[in-house]
Scaffold this active site. Structure first.
Site, short mmCIF file in Angstrom:
data_model
loop_
_atom_site.label_atom_id
_atom_site.label_comp_id
_atom_site.label_asym_id
_atom_site.label_seq_id
_atom_site.Cartn_x
_atom_site.Cartn_y
_atom_site.Cartn_z
N ASP A 242 14.76 23.54 -3.72
CA ASP A 242 14.99 22.09 -3.72
C ASP A 242 16.19 21.79 -4.61
O ASP A 242 16.60 22.60 -5.45
CB ASP A 242 13.76 21.35 -4.24
CG ASP A 242 13.70 19.91 -3.74
OD1 ASP A 242 12.96 19.66 -2.77
OD2 ASP A 242 14.39 19.05 -4.32
N TYR B 194 21.72 8.79 10.90
CA TYR B 194 20.49 9.59 10.91
C TYR B 194 20.17 10.07 12.32
O TYR B 194 19.86 11.24 12.56
CB TYR B 194 19.33 8.75 10.34
CG TYR B 194 18.05 9.54 10.13
CD1 TYR B 194 17.93 10.42 9.06
CD2 TYR B 194 16.97 9.40 10.99
CE1 TYR B 194 16.75 11.15 8.86
CE2 TYR B 194 15.80 10.12 10.80
CZ TYR B 194 15.70 10.99 9.73
OH TYR B 194 14.53 11.72 9.55
P1 NDP Z 1 11.53 13.26 1.11
O1 NDP Z 1 12.70 12.40 0.79
O2 NDP Z 1 10.17 12.87 0.61
O3 NDP Z 1 11.82 14.78 0.68
C1 NDP Z 1 13.02 15.39 1.02
C2 NDP Z 1 13.22 16.59 0.13
O4 NDP Z 1 14.48 17.19 0.46
C3 NDP Z 1 13.28 16.19 -1.35
O5 NDP Z 1 12.57 17.10 -2.14
C4 NDP Z 1 14.78 16.25 -1.63
O6 NDP Z 1 15.12 16.55 -2.98
C5 NDP Z 1 15.19 17.41 -0.74
N1 NDP Z 1 16.65 17.44 -0.54
C6 NDP Z 1 17.45 16.41 -0.20
N2 NDP Z 1 18.74 16.82 -0.18
C7 NDP Z 1 18.74 18.14 -0.49
C8 NDP Z 1 19.75 19.12 -0.66
N3 NDP Z 1 21.05 18.82 -0.49
N4 NDP Z 1 19.39 20.38 -1.00
C9 NDP Z 1 18.09 20.71 -1.18
N5 NDP Z 1 17.08 19.81 -1.07
C10 NDP Z 1 17.40 18.54 -0.73
O7 NDP Z 1 11.53 13.36 2.72
P2 NDP Z 1 10.36 13.67 3.75
O8 NDP Z 1 9.39 14.64 3.19
O9 NDP Z 1 9.88 12.38 4.29
O10 NDP Z 1 11.23 14.35 4.90
C11 NDP Z 1 11.31 15.76 5.09
C12 NDP Z 1 12.03 16.01 6.40
O11 NDP Z 1 11.34 15.35 7.47
C13 NDP Z 1 13.47 15.46 6.43
O12 NDP Z 1 14.30 16.36 7.15
C14 NDP Z 1 13.31 14.16 7.20
O13 NDP Z 1 14.50 13.75 7.83
C15 NDP Z 1 12.24 14.55 8.20
N6 NDP Z 1 11.54 13.42 8.77
C16 NDP Z 1 10.81 12.58 7.98
C17 NDP Z 1 10.13 11.51 8.56
C18 NDP Z 1 9.30 10.56 7.77
O14 NDP Z 1 8.82 9.60 8.39
N7 NDP Z 1 9.10 10.75 6.48
C19 NDP Z 1 10.23 11.24 10.01
C20 NDP Z 1 11.03 12.19 10.72
C21 NDP Z 1 11.64 13.24 10.13
P3 NDP Z 1 15.37 15.32 -4.02
O15 NDP Z 1 14.02 14.76 -4.28
O16 NDP Z 1 16.01 15.96 -5.21
O17 NDP Z 1 16.30 14.36 -3.31
#
Ligand code: NDP
Length: 257
Positions: free
Chosen positions: A42, A161
């Protein structure tokens, strides 16, 4: 044949990007419970450490590393380093960002960051880990796409997105066809609206949208991270052995309307 055994990941090693919270954290729990050893990576190292230690306290085999998935050279270095220790069998490209901006209000930096995290980075990771998998003749990649890669959501129409997830879905299909001959499967899950930090803020910030999302979802509710993690477990395991290039919608029926 014992069907439940086909879901077992015993003896496998997996890496999950963005694993510190939300859907990624739950994916670590699901594939860890199925028996895989997990490397949780992460952007937020403190959160990664704390997530890994809480999963370890549940009896799972989890280590953590800092990784900004947008840094291609760092991704390659980590892939080489981890594979030197022991092979990575499963890559889950979960890290993502969800900006809110209609097309005319989208700043250059928002567009670039969205594409960078949601579509470039899964390619950097797939290429780096896929190189070892194709050389070894086995591997499994699961991308977390979105129903936004399949349809245009309303009332919000976040072009960056939507474009980023559409690209991720087509990358999934392209790599699936390219690497099938190496016994490397590549699939994606396309979640609908899931209750995580990414969307929970809308409950207060924009309750009208939040209510409309639920009305537009045939099952009449948001999904949970567990419901996405189960779909990932299916694709990451031999239970889905004839699936490659599949985009598995887990969206409460949203894209069926
Ligand atoms: P969150 O924002 O809760 O979690 C995303 C995670 O990705 C965080 O831990 C974040 O770290 C990490 N992250 C972001 N940028 C980077 C990077 N450059 N390098 C490494 N880690 C990174 O998102 P969700 O759990 O909701 O989403 C997870 C996936 O599911 C995503 O791909 C999202 O697009 C997809 N998704 C989610 C939906 C939803 O309704 N929630 C619907 C459809 C798809 P940090 O906290 O430091 O930013």
């Amino acid at each position: 044949m014992n069907y439940l055994e086909r879901f077992s990941l015993a003896g496998k090693r997996a890496i999950v990007t963005g694993g510190a919270r939300g859907i990624g954290l739950e994916i670590c729990r699901a594939i860890g419970q199925a028996g895989a050893a997990i490397v949780l990576v992460d952007l937020d190292e403190t959160a990664a450490r704390s997530a890994a230690s809480s999963l370890v306290s549940e009896g799972l085999a989890v280590s953590h590393r800092f990784l900004d998935v947008t840094r291609s050279a760092d991704v390659t270095a980590l892939a080489d380093d981890l594979n030197k220790e022991s092979p990575i069998d499963i890559l889950v490209n979960n890290a993502g960002v969800g900006p809110r901006a209609e097309a005319l209000e989208t700043l250059d930096e928002v567009w670039v960051k969205t594409m960078s995290v949601n579509s470039d980075a899964p390619f950097w990771c797939s290429r780096a880990f896929g190189r070892h998998m194709t050389e070894r003749g086995s591997g499994n990649i699961v991308n977390i796409g979105s129903m936004c890669g399949l349809i245009v959501t309303q009332p919000q129409n976040n072009t960056s997105y939507i474009a980023s997830k559409g690209a991720l879905h087509m990358m999934t299909k392209s790599l699936a066809c390219a690497w099938a001959k190496f016994n490397v499967r590549v699939n994606a899950v396309a979640p609908g609206y899931i209750a995580t930090d990414m969307l929970d803020r809308f409950k207060t910030d924009n309750a009208i949208w939040h209510d409309r999302w639920i009305q537009q979802t045939p099952l009449g509710r948001m999904g949970t991270p567990e419901e996405i993690a189960s779909a990932v477990l299916y694709l990451a395991s031999d239970a889905s052995s004839y699936c490659t290039g599949t985009i598995l919608a887990a969206d409460g029926g949203y894209t069926s309307l």
